[in-house]
Design a protein around this motif. Structure first.
Motif, short mmCIF file in Angstrom:
data_model
loop_
_atom_site.label_atom_id
_atom_site.label_comp_id
_atom_site.label_asym_id
_atom_site.label_seq_id
_atom_site.Cartn_x
_atom_site.Cartn_y
_atom_site.Cartn_z
N TRP A 236 0.81 -1.21 0.00
CA TRP A 236 0.00 0.00 0.00
C TRP A 236 0.84 1.27 0.00
CZ3 TRP A 236 -3.41 -2.57 4.27
CH2 TRP A 236 -4.25 -3.51 3.66
N LEU A 237 2.11 1.17 0.45
CA LEU A 237 3.00 2.33 0.41
C LEU A 237 3.91 2.31 -0.81
CD1 LEU A 237 4.04 2.60 4.19
CD2 LEU A 237 2.26 3.86 2.97
N GLY A 238 3.74 1.29 -1.66
CA GLY A 238 4.55 1.22 -2.87
C GLY A 238 5.99 0.88 -2.62
N LEU A 239 6.26 0.02 -1.60
CA LEU A 239 7.63 -0.29 -1.24
C LEU A 239 8.06 -1.69 -1.64
CD1 LEU A 239 7.56 1.14 2.40
CD2 LEU A 239 8.15 2.32 0.29
N ILE A 240 7.17 -2.49 -2.20
CA ILE A 240 7.52 -3.86 -2.53
C ILE A 240 8.41 -3.89 -3.76
CG2 ILE A 240 5.46 -4.86 -1.51
CD1 ILE A 240 4.22 -5.00 -4.25
N PRO A 241 9.26 -4.93 -3.90
CA PRO A 241 10.12 -5.05 -5.07
C PRO A 241 9.30 -5.02 -6.35
CG PRO A 241 10.74 -6.63 -3.40
CD PRO A 241 9.46 -6.01 -2.94
N GLY A 242 9.77 -4.24 -7.32
CA GLY A 242 9.08 -4.16 -8.59
C GLY A 242 7.99 -3.10 -8.62
N SER A 243 7.73 -2.46 -7.47
CA SER A 243 6.73 -1.40 -7.41
C SER A 243 7.31 -0.23 -6.61
CB SER A 243 5.44 -1.90 -6.74
OG SER A 243 4.52 -0.84 -6.59
N ASN A 244 8.20 0.51 -7.27
CA ASN A 244 8.89 1.63 -6.64
C ASN A 244 9.61 1.17 -5.38
OD1 ASN A 244 9.74 4.24 -6.07
ND2 ASN A 244 7.82 4.80 -5.02
N PRO A 245 10.57 0.22 -5.49
CA PRO A 245 11.19 -0.38 -4.32
C PRO A 245 11.95 0.61 -3.44
CG PRO A 245 12.39 -0.96 -6.32
CD PRO A 245 11.12 -0.31 -6.75
N GLN A 246 12.39 1.73 -4.01
CA GLN A 246 13.12 2.69 -3.18
C GLN A 246 12.16 3.64 -2.48
OE1 GLN A 246 16.30 2.31 -2.61
NE2 GLN A 246 16.17 0.54 -3.97
N GLY A 247 11.12 4.07 -3.19
CA GLY A 247 10.11 4.93 -2.57
C GLY A 247 10.68 6.22 -2.02
N GLY A 248 11.88 6.63 -2.49
CA GLY A 248 12.49 7.84 -2.00
C GLY A 248 13.13 7.68 -0.63
N LEU A 249 13.15 6.49 -0.10
CA LEU A 249 13.69 6.24 1.22
C LEU A 249 14.90 5.34 1.12
CD1 LEU A 249 10.30 5.50 3.04
CD2 LEU A 249 11.53 7.67 3.00
N ASN A 250 15.81 5.46 2.10
CA ASN A 250 16.97 4.57 2.08
C ASN A 250 16.58 3.19 2.61
OD1 ASN A 250 17.23 4.44 5.00
ND2 ASN A 250 18.16 6.48 4.92
N TRP A 251 17.47 2.23 2.43
CA TRP A 251 17.15 0.84 2.74
C TRP A 251 16.85 0.64 4.22
CZ3 TRP A 251 19.04 -3.15 5.73
CH2 TRP A 251 18.52 -4.43 5.43
N TRP A 252 17.57 1.31 5.09
CA TRP A 252 17.35 1.15 6.52
C TRP A 252 15.96 1.66 6.93
CZ3 TRP A 252 20.33 -2.10 8.83
CH2 TRP A 252 21.65 -2.23 8.46
N THR A 253 15.53 2.77 6.34
CA THR A 253 14.20 3.29 6.65
C THR A 253 13.12 2.34 6.16
OG1 THR A 253 15.04 5.57 6.47
CG2 THR A 253 12.65 5.25 6.37
N LEU A 254 13.32 1.82 4.94
CA LEU A 254 12.37 0.85 4.42
C LEU A 254 12.30 -0.39 5.31
CD1 LEU A 254 13.23 0.97 0.60
CD2 LEU A 254 11.27 1.99 1.75
N THR A 255 13.45 -0.81 5.79
CA THR A 255 13.51 -1.99 6.67
C THR A 255 12.74 -1.75 7.96
OG1 THR A 255 15.68 -2.62 5.77
CG2 THR A 255 15.06 -3.54 7.91
N ALA A 256 12.92 -0.57 8.55
CA ALA A 256 12.20 -0.25 9.79
C ALA A 256 10.70 -0.23 9.56
CB ALA A 256 12.69 1.10 10.33
N ILE A 257 10.27 0.40 8.45
CA ILE A 257 8.85 0.45 8.14
C ILE A 257 8.29 -0.96 7.97
CG2 ILE A 257 7.15 1.14 6.40
CD1 ILE A 257 8.89 3.60 5.86
N TYR A 258 9.04 -1.80 7.27
CA TYR A 258 8.57 -3.15 6.97
C TYR A 258 8.45 -4.00 8.22
CZ TYR A 258 8.61 -7.85 4.89
OH TYR A 258 8.32 -9.14 4.55
N TRP A 259 9.53 -4.10 8.99
CA TRP A 259 9.54 -5.00 10.13
C TRP A 259 8.70 -4.48 11.30
CZ3 TRP A 259 11.58 -9.86 10.19
CH2 TRP A 259 12.37 -10.22 9.08
N VAL A 260 8.86 -3.21 11.63
CA VAL A 260 8.07 -2.65 12.73
C VAL A 260 6.60 -2.61 12.35
CG1 VAL A 260 7.68 -0.61 14.16
CG2 VAL A 260 10.02 -1.32 13.61
N GLY A 261 6.32 -2.22 11.10
CA GLY A 261 4.94 -2.17 10.64
C GLY A 261 4.28 -3.52 10.65
N ALA A 262 5.01 -4.56 10.21
CA ALA A 262 4.44 -5.90 10.18
C ALA A 262 4.10 -6.38 11.59
CB ALA A 262 5.43 -6.87 9.51
N ILE A 263 5.00 -6.16 12.52
CA ILE A 263 4.76 -6.60 13.90
C ILE A 263 3.63 -5.80 14.52
CG2 ILE A 263 5.75 -6.72 16.21
CD1 ILE A 263 8.46 -7.33 14.88
#
Length: 396
Positions: A342-369
């Protein structure tokens, strides 16, 4: 029906196995201490962490070489977490039937299926409802075929809305089959929990399933997840292996818990070694990876299960953290792909999203939990309370 076979000596079941699923927590408690079994929650945590790792982009090598290697391994082999869930679910959910049968001489099959539905269905349907609403509001239309596939648990053969919900279909198909077999045994007055016949039947399922996978690989030589991993008839053996372990674990005066307790370290090492090839070799590289390899995963998962099943409760902060994730693993599993999509961060769908990898990682893991915990608290727990109020487990 409950008197179709003679009662066996009483064996106290894990009371809240009733809430168990391969993709989530349950409320099982230890025999003597009235507490959850931490080893099983740790297995859930391990399984869901592997699955999450398999669905997230690899860390760029220029950011961190060690993290790149770790995330590459998770991306390659994290999918095996589903197999760990399958064996654990086979062990726990069939344990409900075995425990009830040994205690009372019968099984209330209808109540068993209703109680499982209260565990699985509300959280899944909530995810589907939110997914359809968001897709509609963003102009995507109503994906009727995908909705039908998800709601009817046909998403591993038909259309689906999410990539990962196929595993729920496999479980539902398998436990419907288990319930039908139990009902048939009651009707025919066959003591299905009795030793050799059940063992041979479950081993036959495992062998047959392997044969079907080999045949399927010969007919479809090019690897595709949908063709080689998602179908129920290709994955029954992993769940059946969990049932096989449960059939011995829940017998009166069973030797298996004591045997496992004395070999904990060896079983954990054996399980880890069995998993290791899948983190080093891509599953599509050779047909053995998705045929005999799945049999190896069942054995490795069984070894880890036996190695941790007798773990004693601990107040250590690390154990507390791991078991917390394990208790919420069903919700985490269901919702872990929501934010990236929904935030357009998945691979193949704007994987960078203007954010660095560490920020994406935090959003993904913290958000999932976080989403998993919210799902557990707002959906799963209230429906389990309703289930326990109106469809109580069979008393001892």
């Amino acid at each position: 029906m409950s008197e179709a076979v003679s009662s066996a000596p009483a064996v106290r079941p894990h009371p809240a196995l009733e809430g168990e699923t391969a993709t989530g927590p349950h409320s099982d408690k230890s025999h003597a201490q009235g507490q959850r079994q931490p080893g099983l929650d740790i297995l859930r945590c391990l399984a869901v962490v592997m699955v999450l790792g398999s669905h997230f982009p690899v860390c760029p090598e220029e950011i961190s070489r060690p993290v790149h290697e770790l995330t590459q391994m998770l991306r390659t082999g994290g999918w095996v977490g589903v197999d760990l869930f399958f064996v654990l679910s086979g062990f726990l959910v069939s344990g409900l039937i075995f425990s009830e049968w040994h205690k009372t001489g019968g099984v209330r099959v209808g109540r068993f299926m209703i109680r499982r539905s209260f565990k699985i269905v509300p959280s899944l349907y909530c995810l589907i409802g939110v997914t359809v609403l968001i897709q509609y509001l963003t102009g995507g239309g109503i994906p009727w075929k995908g909705i039908a596939g998800e709601l009817l648990f046909l998403q591993n053969y038909y259309h689906r809305l999410w990539q990962h919900t196929w595993s729920l279909a496999v479980e539902e198909h398998f436990y419907t089959l288990v319930a039908l077999v139990a009902a048939w045994c009651l009707w025919k007055r066959k003591p299905w929990h009795n030793g050799l016949a059940l063992t041979l039947a479950l081993v036959a399922v495992c062998v047959l399933c392997l044969g079907v996978r080999i045949y399927n690989a010969s007919v479809h030589p090019g690897f595709a997840e949908y063709l080689h991993l998602y179908k129920t008839h290709l994955r029954l053996d992993t769940l059946a292996f969990g049932v096989l372990i449960a059939s011995y674990w829940h017998r009166p005066n069973s030797w298996l818990p004591g045997w496992a307790r004395q070999r904990t370290l060896y079983l954990i090492i054996a399980g880890a070694v069995g998993f290791m090839p899948f983190f080093l070799i891509h599953r599509q590289t050779h047909w053995l990876m998705y045929t005999a390899g799945l049999t190896l995963l069942a054995l490795a998962s069984g070894a880890l299960l036996l190695g941790l099943a007798t773990m004693k409760p601990s107040q250590h902060w690390l154990v507390a953290g791991l078991t917390f994730v394990g208790r919420n693993s069903y919700g985490i599993y269901l919702w872990h792909m929501a934010l990236p999509r929904w935030l357009g961060l998945i691979p193949g769908s704007n994987p960078q999203g203007g954010l660095n990898w560490w920020t994406l990682t935090a959003i993904y893991w913290v958000g999932a939990i976080l989403l998993g915990v919210i799902s557990t608290r707002l959906v799963e727990t209230p429906f389990l309370a309703l289930r326990n109020r109106f469809f109580q487990a069979r008393p001892a």
